[in-house]
Design a protein around this motif. Structure first.
Motif, mmCIF file in Angstrom:
data_model
loop_
_atom_site.group_PDB
_atom_site.id
_atom_site.type_symbol
_atom_site.label_atom_id
_atom_site.label_comp_id
_atom_site.label_asym_id
_atom_site.label_seq_id
_atom_site.Cartn_x
_atom_site.Cartn_y
_atom_site.Cartn_z
ATOM 1 N N TRP A 1 -2.121 -0.803 9.062
ATOM 2 C CA TRP A 1 -2.594 -0.285 7.785
ATOM 3 C C TRP A 1 -3.827 0.577 8.028
ATOM 4 N N ASP A 2 -3.789 1.812 7.555
ATOM 5 C CA ASP A 2 -4.957 2.693 7.624
ATOM 6 C C ASP A 2 -5.923 2.441 6.476
ATOM 7 N N GLY A 3 -5.387 1.929 5.375
ATOM 8 C CA GLY A 3 -6.222 1.667 4.208
ATOM 9 C C GLY A 3 -5.712 0.447 3.472
ATOM 10 N N LEU A 4 -6.358 0.116 2.387
ATOM 11 C CA LEU A 4 -6.006 -1.063 1.607
ATOM 12 C C LEU A 4 -4.560 -0.943 1.127
ATOM 13 N N PRO A 5 -3.693 -1.904 1.502
ATOM 14 C CA PRO A 5 -2.290 -1.790 1.108
ATOM 15 C C PRO A 5 -2.081 -2.182 -0.352
ATOM 16 N N GLU A 6 -0.993 -1.724 -0.904
ATOM 17 C CA GLU A 6 -0.589 -2.111 -2.242
ATOM 18 C C GLU A 6 -0.003 -3.516 -2.195
ATOM 19 N N VAL A 7 -0.333 -4.313 -3.194
ATOM 20 C CA VAL A 7 0.250 -5.650 -3.331
ATOM 21 C C VAL A 7 1.144 -5.631 -4.563
ATOM 22 N N ARG A 8 2.427 -5.829 -4.338
ATOM 23 C CA ARG A 8 3.402 -5.778 -5.422
ATOM 24 C C ARG A 8 3.823 -7.198 -5.795
ATOM 25 N N ALA A 9 3.793 -7.468 -7.087
ATOM 26 C CA ALA A 9 4.161 -8.799 -7.557
ATOM 27 C C ALA A 9 4.497 -8.711 -9.032
ATOM 28 N N ALA A 10 5.326 -9.634 -9.487
ATOM 29 C CA ALA A 10 5.644 -9.721 -10.905
ATOM 30 C C ALA A 10 4.383 -10.040 -11.696
#
Length: 830
Positions: free
Chosen positions: A210-219
């Motif tokens: 990861w180069d930067g803050l990753p997206e966190v996907r959740a309901a």
């Protein structure tokens, strides 16, 4: 003359000294020193002869009469005259004693010293069993205590001070014995990345970058969990901004193939797919998130411009036991809300799921209950008493001051709601314990105070919640030396009290979003003689057609359980709730009581001593849902080593980190093993920390950590092969791997993320070989430093980088990554 001197001293102390934390205290110096152990036919296990050295620091004499010195002593003191009859030693209540002048006492002039012999009826090897928190009380002011601040326990330095009984199984720990104990087996070159050990772990090819803050996907329903993960990820990326277009983290709920536990989860990390965490429930998701957290690099180890790398892997995990708990006693010594919240955070890190909160005991009631303010006004405060029903007496080092933060204190309703909500967010259940019918002195005295106040005021219903019968003349003494601490099972007011408390607890849990599904009701250590001379109990026995007080026990818990069942609450208790006294192979012990079988009563079994070594198995085999909390393996109030400088108890065992890790839940010694049915009823493990010796968060951390990690491993990780088929060599390799993980992975993370957590750093092992000294830390990866001039090692002392060749008094200490030192070990290298 005597009255004049007492009056002069009273005036001096009341004008220039204070019992408060910032006051000067009493103008006295007191020293306690262990003189020698004594063994005889009357005392085969030994007793201790000790010395109080009292010096008058005031410019005026200590008068011949009119004063007493109070102190707490868990080991007890033999009562009667001392100093050739000049002073008397008396019990005030339980383990609170006092020393006062007898008729022949002569005034103690300024600068003069007295030496008073104390006889303790058991060996006082551990410092916490010695007299604690002494204070002066003047007869003219019986409600005021002046702390003796110049008080020291002198450490033993001569062999006769620590002599053990003939044939003692366990010798004193020494630097040399620790050196041998810390010897490590060979560990794998690559350590598992997690602890507790996951059920399945597979390293895959590749690395996620990861180069930067990753997206966190959740309901949307998992928004709180997603935010928690983001809070751990943000410190790794200084910009704090989500960078899209790189592999994301996906959180989801759903079945985990092949696993039925609601705490099961599957975690996959791949270079292209990113992170996928799927769990069977929110609880499982919480456990999986903690695993992911442990895989993340520390912020201090991340070069922000280069990003974050995670190894590709696949984990499928679920716990061995559904119940993985910590019992924390806040009654004997109180712990603050902040300490409780941080303890919950610590539990969550290592996948523990139950906080068993011991809220009441003889020495304290710690929760506000609407409608019963006396519980906290009287039962939640300790200090010197003029009126025995104004508050409780000092105990366990709390001293005379009502403002002592560990003797006095309670959780308000708002505090408790915050604790519950924090636990719920971490997927940790809180099971409150209200101890009954014994261990209830705080409640008994609070309700007695309420009764008397309302009688004096003429209020109606004075005895509505009374727990004791005024005409009860029963004679008994508890293990903690109380004679007035048992609820009366024949009074309707007793059950009115229980119902009031249960109703308040249920309402608070409901408001916090954590329904109260189970209440721990204690049920332990009812002393012989209780209820026998109670008119109400005798009348109830006649009504029941019984003559034995055991029938009163069954009656009491029949009613309590029925009351709980009406509220939709199940009961838990200590093993005595489901047991009866019995003779087992000629020894007094406990046997299963069939009376409560089939009622969804959970038993927490601590007693694995003597004839009760296999009691937990016998209860589980009989059909009781059983939580193992054996005193010799999981009681974290026990001292780590048999060493007179170690804090803690010694009545059950000395319990170091390796012994917790080595615990085999299904192979405990005893006459009866665990049957196949019993295995199904063995639902979990619980570490237990009673707080007699735990005054403050630093001592709490030292007693819990890192032993709590051993409990977490045994409770979560699958049954190891060396437990199913004992294999000492395999067990030694597993233990060495565990120690390596702690020293190189887990504790460094705590040093960085929780630097205020002052876990125990064990003293090093030392061995002299010829003219050099070898040193070994308990945990590989700890830094060792030494001195040779008899001074304690400091963060800038020389590193131990091989054999120490310096001459002199060698001191070696282990240090954490923040420069905090553990207790040093010493050896002479002349």
């Amino acid at each position: 003359m005597r009255a004049l001197l007492a009056s002069l001293l009273l005036g001096l102390l009341l004008s220039g000294a204070s019992a408060g934390p910032s006051g000067e205290g009493a103008p006295l110096r007191l020293r306690w020193e262990l003189e020698r152990s004594q063994f005889s036919a009357e005392h085969p296990e030994g007793r201790s002869r000790a010395l109080f050295t009292l010096t008058n620091l005031d410019r005026r004499p200590l008068p011949a009469q009119g004063w007493s010195i109070y102190f707490s002593a868990m080991a007890g003191v033999e009562l009667g005259p001392a100093l050739e009859g000049q002073v008397l030693l008396e019990r005030v209540v339980a383990t609170l004693f006092r020393l006062r002048p007898a008729a022949g006492f002569q005034p103690l002039d300024s600068g003069q010293t007295l030496r008073i012999v104390l006889l303790h009826p058991e060996l006082v090897l551990m410092p916490d069993k010695a007299p604690q928190a002494p204070y002066l009380v003047l007869d003219e002011a019986p409600g005021r205590g002046l702390a003796i601040r110049d008080y020291q326990l002198l450490p033993p330095s001569r062999p006769e001070q620590t002599e053990l009984p003939p044939g003692a199984a366990l010798p004193l720990a020494t630097p040399q014995s620790l050196y041998q104990r810390y010897a490590q087996a060979t560990v794998p070159a690559e350590l598992p990345p997690l602890l507790p050990t996951p059920l399945q772990y597979r390293r895959l090819a590749g690395t996620l970058h990861w180069d930067g803050l990753p997206e966190v996907r959740a309901a949307p329903a998992l928004a709180a969990q997603a935010e928690q993960l983001q809070s751990w990820l943000r410190p790794l990326f200084p910009s704090g901004q989500v960078r899209r277009g790189q592999p994301a983290v996906q959180l989801s709920l759903g079945p985990v193939a092949g696993l039925r536990s609601p705490e099961a989860y599957a975690l996959s990390i791949g270079a292209r797919q990113g992170v996928r965490l799927r769990a069977a429930s929110p609880a499982g998701l919480a456990r999986g998130l903690q695993s992911l957290r442990m895989l993340l690099p520390l912020p201090t180890a991340v070069l922000a411009r280069q990003g974050v790398d995670l190894p590709a892997l696949h984990i499928v995990d679920a716990p061995r036991y559904a119940y993985r708990g910590l019992m924390l006693d806040v009654a004997r010594n109180f712990q603050s809300k902040a300490t409780l919240l941080s303890t919950l955070d610590l539990m969550a890190r290592y996948k523990l799921n139950t906080l068993h909160l011991h809220l009441s005991d003889d020495e304290g009631w710690r929760l506000e209950i609407p409608g019963l303010p006396e519980l906290t006004e009287v039962g939640g405060r300790r200090g010197q008493q003029a009126d025995p029903l104004a508050h409780l007496p000092p105990a366990y080092g709390s001293g005379p001051d009502l403002a002592d933060p560990y003797g006095s204190g309670h959780y308000s309703r708002a505090d408790y709601l915050e604790i519950l909500r924090h636990a719920a967010a971490l997927q940790i259940e809180v099971i409150p314990e209200i101890d009954m019918p014994a261990h209830a002195r705080a409640a008994v005295k609070a309700m007695e105070s309420r009764w008397q106040r309302r009688l004096r005021s003429g209020a109606a219903g004075a005895d509505e919640f009374l727990l004791s019968e005024p005409g009860d003349r029963s004679v008994y003494r508890s293990a903690q030396l109380y004679t007035d601490h048992v609820m009366n099972p024949a009074l309707p007011s007793t059950y009115a009290f229980v119902e009031q408390v249960v109703g308040a607890l249920k309402a608070m849990h409901a408001e916090a979003g954590m329904p109260l599904r189970r209440l721990h009701v204690g049920g332990d250590e009812l002393p012989a003689g209780a209820w026998e001379q109670s008119p109400a109990c005798q009348a109830l026995l006649k009504q029941l057609g019984a003559s034995d007080t055991e029938a009163l026990w069954d009656h009491f818990f029949d009613r309590v359980q029925a009351l709980l069942r009406r509220q939709g609450i199940a009961a838990a208790g200590w093993e005595e709730l489901g047991a009866r006294k019995a003779m087992l192979a000629g020894e007094p012990g406990l046997a299963p009581n069939a009376h409560f079988l089939g009622r969804d009563i959970r038993l927490h079994v601590w007693n694995n001593t003597g004839a009760n070594a296999d009691l937990a198995y016998r209860l589980a085999n009989a059909g009781y849902a059983t939580v193992l909390a054996p005193a010799t393996r999981l009681y974290f109030d026990m001292a780590h080593q048999k060493d007179p400088t170690e804090p803690g108890h010694d009545w059950a065992a000395f319990l170091d980190l390796d012994q917790v890790f080595d615990f085999m839940p299904t192979r405990m010694p005893g006459r009866q093993g665990l049957s196949a049915e019993g295995r199904r009823h063995l639902i979990g493990l619980e570490a237990t920390l009673f707080s007699e010796t735990v005054r403050g968060p630093e001592r709490l951390a030292q007693m819990l950590m890192p032993r709590l990690l051993g409990l977490a491993e045994r409770a979560w990780a699958a049954e190891p092969g060396w437990e199913r088929l004992p294999d000492p060599a395999a067990q030694a390799r597993a233990r060495a791997q565990f120690m390596q993980q702690l020293g190189s992975q887990l504790l460094p993370r705590l040093d960085a993320e929780a630097p205020a957590l002052h876990y125990r750093i064990a003293p090093p092992g030392l061995l002299r070989q010829g003219d050099r000294v070898l040193a070994r830390a308990q945990l590989p990866g700890m830094t060792l430093r030494y001195t040779s001039d008899g001074s304690p090692p400091r963060p800038d002392s020389p590193l131990v980088q091989g054999p120490i060749t310096a001459r002199g008094r060698i001191g070696v200490a282990a240090f954490d990554r923040n420069g905090r030192a553990g207790r040093p070990s010493w050896i002479d290298n002349p």
